[in-house]
Every structure is written in structure tokens, then in C-alpha cells.
Motif scaffolding. Sequence first.
Motif, PDB file in Angstrom:
ATOM      1  N   ARG A  93     -13.518 -10.917  -4.392  1.00  0.00           N
ATOM      2  CA  ARG A  93     -12.391 -11.763  -3.968  1.00  0.00           C
ATOM      3  C   ARG A  93     -11.194 -11.555  -4.879  1.00  0.00           C
ATOM      4  N   LYS A  94     -11.453 -11.340  -6.161  1.00  0.00           N
ATOM      5  CA  LYS A  94     -10.356 -11.078  -7.087  1.00  0.00           C
ATOM      6  C   LYS A  94      -9.674  -9.761  -6.741  1.00  0.00           C
ATOM      7  N   GLU A  95     -10.483  -8.732  -6.432  1.00  0.00           N
ATOM      8  CA  GLU A  95      -9.913  -7.430  -6.067  1.00  0.00           C
ATOM      9  C   GLU A  95      -9.129  -7.517  -4.763  1.00  0.00           C
ATOM     10  N   MET A  96      -9.599  -8.346  -3.831  1.00  0.00           N
ATOM     11  CA  MET A  96      -8.966  -8.437  -2.518  1.00  0.00           C
ATOM     12  C   MET A  96      -7.705  -9.292  -2.522  1.00  0.00           C
ATOM     13  N   SER A  97      -7.432  -9.992  -3.615  1.00  0.00           N
ATOM     14  CA  SER A  97      -6.248 -10.866  -3.653  1.00  0.00           C
ATOM     15  C   SER A  97      -5.325 -10.587  -4.826  1.00  0.00           C
ATOM     16  N   GLN A  98      -5.708  -9.640  -5.706  1.00  0.00           N
ATOM     17  CA  GLN A  98      -4.927  -9.444  -6.934  1.00  0.00           C
ATOM     18  C   GLN A  98      -3.509  -8.954  -6.653  1.00  0.00           C
ATOM     19  N   ILE A 129       6.618 -10.469  -8.707  1.00  0.00           N
ATOM     20  CA  ILE A 129       7.239  -9.438  -9.550  1.00  0.00           C
ATOM     21  C   ILE A 129       8.264  -8.693  -8.710  1.00  0.00           C
ATOM     22  N   PRO A 130       9.521  -8.597  -9.134  1.00  0.00           N
ATOM     23  CA  PRO A 130      10.587  -8.040  -8.275  1.00  0.00           C
ATOM     24  C   PRO A 130      10.281  -6.658  -7.720  1.00  0.00           C
ATOM     25  N   ILE A 131       9.976  -5.697  -8.585  1.00  0.00           N
ATOM     26  CA  ILE A 131       9.746  -4.331  -8.120  1.00  0.00           C
ATOM     27  C   ILE A 131       8.431  -4.236  -7.350  1.00  0.00           C
ATOM     28  N   TYR A 132       7.444  -4.971  -7.808  1.00  0.00           N
ATOM     29  CA  TYR A 132       6.104  -4.844  -7.216  1.00  0.00           C
ATOM     30  C   TYR A 132       6.016  -5.496  -5.840  1.00  0.00           C
ATOM     31  N   SER A 133       6.950  -6.353  -5.506  1.00  0.00           N
ATOM     32  CA  SER A 133       6.877  -7.065  -4.229  1.00  0.00           C
ATOM     33  C   SER A 133       6.906  -6.112  -3.038  1.00  0.00           C
ATOM     34  N   ILE A 134       7.574  -4.949  -3.173  1.00  0.00           N
ATOM     35  CA  ILE A 134       7.638  -4.005  -2.061  1.00  0.00           C
ATOM     36  C   ILE A 134       6.318  -3.254  -1.885  1.00  0.00           C
ATOM     37  N   LEU A 135       5.431  -3.309  -2.881  1.00  0.00           N
ATOM     38  CA  LEU A 135       4.165  -2.595  -2.816  1.00  0.00           C
ATOM     39  C   LEU A 135       2.975  -3.507  -2.574  1.00  0.00           C
ATOM     40  N   ALA A 136       3.132  -4.814  -2.811  1.00  0.00           N
ATOM     41  CA  ALA A 136       1.985  -5.717  -2.861  1.00  0.00           C
ATOM     42  C   ALA A 136       1.197  -5.740  -1.555  1.00  0.00           C
ATOM     43  N   GLU A 137       1.887  -5.912  -0.422  1.00  0.00           N
ATOM     44  CA  GLU A 137       1.193  -6.033   0.859  1.00  0.00           C
ATOM     45  C   GLU A 137       0.443  -4.754   1.208  1.00  0.00           C
ATOM     46  N   LYS A 138       1.085  -3.602   1.037  1.00  0.00           N
ATOM     47  CA  LYS A 138       0.429  -2.334   1.326  1.00  0.00           C
ATOM     48  C   LYS A 138      -0.737  -2.083   0.373  1.00  0.00           C
ATOM     49  N   ALA A 139      -0.546  -2.407  -0.903  1.00  0.00           N
ATOM     50  CA  ALA A 139      -1.609  -2.195  -1.880  1.00  0.00           C
ATOM     51  C   ALA A 139      -2.813  -3.061  -1.582  1.00  0.00           C
ATOM     52  N   GLN A 140      -2.576  -4.276  -1.072  1.00  0.00           N
ATOM     53  CA  GLN A 140      -3.686  -5.152  -0.725  1.00  0.00           C
ATOM     54  C   GLN A 140      -4.454  -4.614   0.479  1.00  0.00           C
ATOM     55  N   LYS A 141      -3.732  -4.132   1.485  1.00  0.00           N
ATOM     56  CA  LYS A 141      -4.403  -3.561   2.655  1.00  0.00           C
ATOM     57  C   LYS A 141      -5.185  -2.306   2.295  1.00  0.00           C
ATOM     58  N   ALA A 142      -4.649  -1.524   1.368  1.00  0.00           N
ATOM     59  CA  ALA A 142      -5.338  -0.309   0.942  1.00  0.00           C
ATOM     60  C   ALA A 142      -6.460  -0.596  -0.046  1.00  0.00           C
ATOM     61  N   ASN A 143      -6.491  -1.830  -0.587  1.00  0.00           N
ATOM     62  CA  ASN A 143      -7.490  -2.228  -1.588  1.00  0.00           C
ATOM     63  C   ASN A 143      -7.486  -1.249  -2.766  1.00  0.00           C
ATOM     64  N   ASN A 199       0.999   3.624   0.973  1.00  0.00           N
ATOM     65  CA  ASN A 199       1.141   3.473   2.421  1.00  0.00           C
ATOM     66  C   ASN A 199       0.156   4.362   3.165  1.00  0.00           C
ATOM     67  N   ASN A 200      -0.023   5.602   2.706  1.00  0.00           N
ATOM     68  CA  ASN A 200      -1.000   6.491   3.337  1.00  0.00           C
ATOM     69  C   ASN A 200      -2.421   5.969   3.160  1.00  0.00           C
ATOM     70  N   ALA A 257      -8.414 -11.553   8.718  1.00  0.00           N
ATOM     71  CA  ALA A 257      -7.535 -10.964   9.729  1.00  0.00           C
ATOM     72  C   ALA A 257      -6.081 -11.026   9.296  1.00  0.00           C
ATOM     73  N   GLU A 258      -5.669 -12.136   8.691  1.00  0.00           N
ATOM     74  CA  GLU A 258      -4.286 -12.264   8.234  1.00  0.00           C
ATOM     75  C   GLU A 258      -4.014 -11.348   7.048  1.00  0.00           C
ATOM     76  N   ARG A 259      -4.996 -11.200   6.164  1.00  0.00           N
ATOM     77  CA  ARG A 259      -4.808 -10.334   4.991  1.00  0.00           C
ATOM     78  C   ARG A 259      -4.672  -8.872   5.405  1.00  0.00           C
ATOM     79  N   LEU A 260      -5.477  -8.451   6.402  1.00  0.00           N
ATOM     80  CA  LEU A 260      -5.411  -7.071   6.875  1.00  0.00           C
ATOM     81  C   LEU A 260      -4.401  -6.885   7.999  1.00  0.00           C
ATOM     82  N   ASP A 261      -3.897  -8.008   8.551  1.00  0.00           N
ATOM     83  CA  ASP A 261      -2.919  -7.960   9.642  1.00  0.00           C
ATOM     84  C   ASP A 261      -3.444  -7.103  10.797  1.00  0.00           C
TER      85      ASP A 261
END
Length: 322
Positions: free
Chosen positions: A60-65, A72-86, A137-138, A208-212
Motif C-alpha cells: 500500500r505504501k508503494e502504491m500511494s507513495q 512537490i512543484p516539479i514532481y507534480s507533473i510525474l506523480a500520476e504517471k509514476a503511480q500508474k506505472a508503479n 509515461n511509457n 479503479a480510480e488510482r489506475l483510472d
Amino acid sequence: MVISAEPLIYGLIFIAVIVLVEGIYLTVFGKSISLNTRVNRRLELLEKGVGREQVLEQLRKEMSQHMKSRSIPIYSILAEKAQKANIAFTPPQLIMLMGVLGVVSFIGLTFGTSASLPIRAVLAVAMGIGGVYVWINNKAKKRLGLIEEQLPDAVELMVRSLRVGHPFSSALAIVSKEVPDPLASEMGVISDESAYGRDVGEALKAMAERLDMQDLRFLAVAVTIQQTSGGNLAEILDGLAKVIRARFKLFRRVRAITAEAKWSGMFLSIFPLGALVGINVIQPHYYDQVKETAAFIPAALVVAGFLVVNIFVMRSLVNIKV
């Protein structure tokens, strides 16, 4: 004739940055990635003797970290994609990686180009952040594609488990053991959460919401409706499995039909830029006679605007919603 290779060097440095990210990732986590192709991560941790509760907490920690670091300003553009990619890298590690790649890009631009210091600095930052974003993203696309492909088989396995008399929580546990990753660990977390008292429908909806993913939303809604109003869950999931499989086949068919149009659109979008780079490489002084005129910069801005509009128009033409 003087040939300028700087535009090509910019592209080669950016490609090298993406390859370097993959190389670092495989160097650090390559052993666990190769192991997870045979045994899913949850079972791997359980086989090492780690308790079920500790495994659940770690997963759960890995899936939500990543989502927790969206502030974080710069990291915000990566957070959603990084979470989906785990991504196994933690947010601080990814930020550090972007900095390292920026430094590497700056060194490459310094020795490979004659650009001024401010331009090299801006390009280095853009390549460091952009390279990590393209790589993540890939990874996210590949992981979500695997989950979509595994989901119909997983739902059908749930149906068979329910028809032989297993409760739904046991059906989830069977899926987490029989289906390979990445879906197995996701379902295993839901199974463990339900064992510790969390509502299954709520856990599926959160996943489902986390993976969209729309198909997972269908599954969450089906389970929630059965819990509140009753009914034969096996029959509901059997119909859902057929719908998901049909949607998956339809997506593949649409992707095959539109493949030529997508490549044509990509070519028409990239060709003007490629032609500009080619002209600059073959004849660097091609625009010398007109670039000092008053109309050159406005005309260049108009052309750039049309190129940007062309990219969005071509994408909208081939982006067929199903």
C-alpha cells in the motif's frame, strides 16, 4: 559548405538520457523485475517470511507513495504517471535522478554544441525532466495495457471460483495467486484489505480510480450493487467478463484500423520539423538572406503556430473514442 550537426546532437542527447534512465532502473531493480515475471511481488514477499500485515502495509505504501508527493512543484507533473506505472523509485530518488540527468545533459551539450550557457542550462533541465517523464509515461502505458489484457481472464477465474462455492474474498485470493503481475499484486492487496475489514467494493473503486481504468470501475460497481441489493454475483461477473473481453477486442480492432491514420498524422506532424532540421544541417546559411527582414520573425511565429495547431488537429482526427 559548413554542416551544423547541433539539432541532431540535441535529439541524440535526449535519446541517451532516456536510455540512461532505463539502464539505471534495470541496474538497481533488474533482479527483482526479472523475478516478478515468474512470481508476483506479493507472493515473493510472503515467501521470504514477511507477515501478511507487513506485506500489505509495504504494498500500500508503494502504491500511494507517488500520489502523496504531488505537492512537490516539479514532481507534480510525474506523480500520476509514476503511480500508474508503479515505479520502484521513491519520489526523492526520482527527483535526484532528474537532477543527475540534467547534469549529464548539460555536460553533453557543453562538449557537443556551441550553445550559450543559458540555453544549455534550460535545455539540460528540460531534458532531465522530459526524459524521466517520457520513460515513466511509457512504463505506465505498458503496465495499464497488461492489466487491461489480464482483467477478462481474472474476472472469469472469479466466476469459476464463485460457481464452485467460494466466497468472493476467496475468489480474489485465488486470482492473486493464479494470475501474474501486475494484476495479481493489485488483487492481492484488495484481498488482504477485505480480510482486515475493508469493504471490497470500496477497495475495488479506489483501485479503479488510482489506475483510472473504466473496466475496473465496471467491476467495482457490479460488486457494490450485488452487496447492496443482492443477486447472483457469478452471473453478473460472467456477463461483465464478456463485456470487458468484447471491449478489449473492439479497442484492438479500432487500433488496427486507425494505425495507418495515426502514423500518417505523426509523419505529417514531424515532417516539417524534420525538414527544417535537414535544411539547417545541409545548408546552414539557407535563411541568411531573409532572417534579417522585418517579416521573418512574425512569419516564423505564424508557421510555428500552424505546426502546433496541426499536431492537435491530427491527434483529434485519429483519436477515436469507443
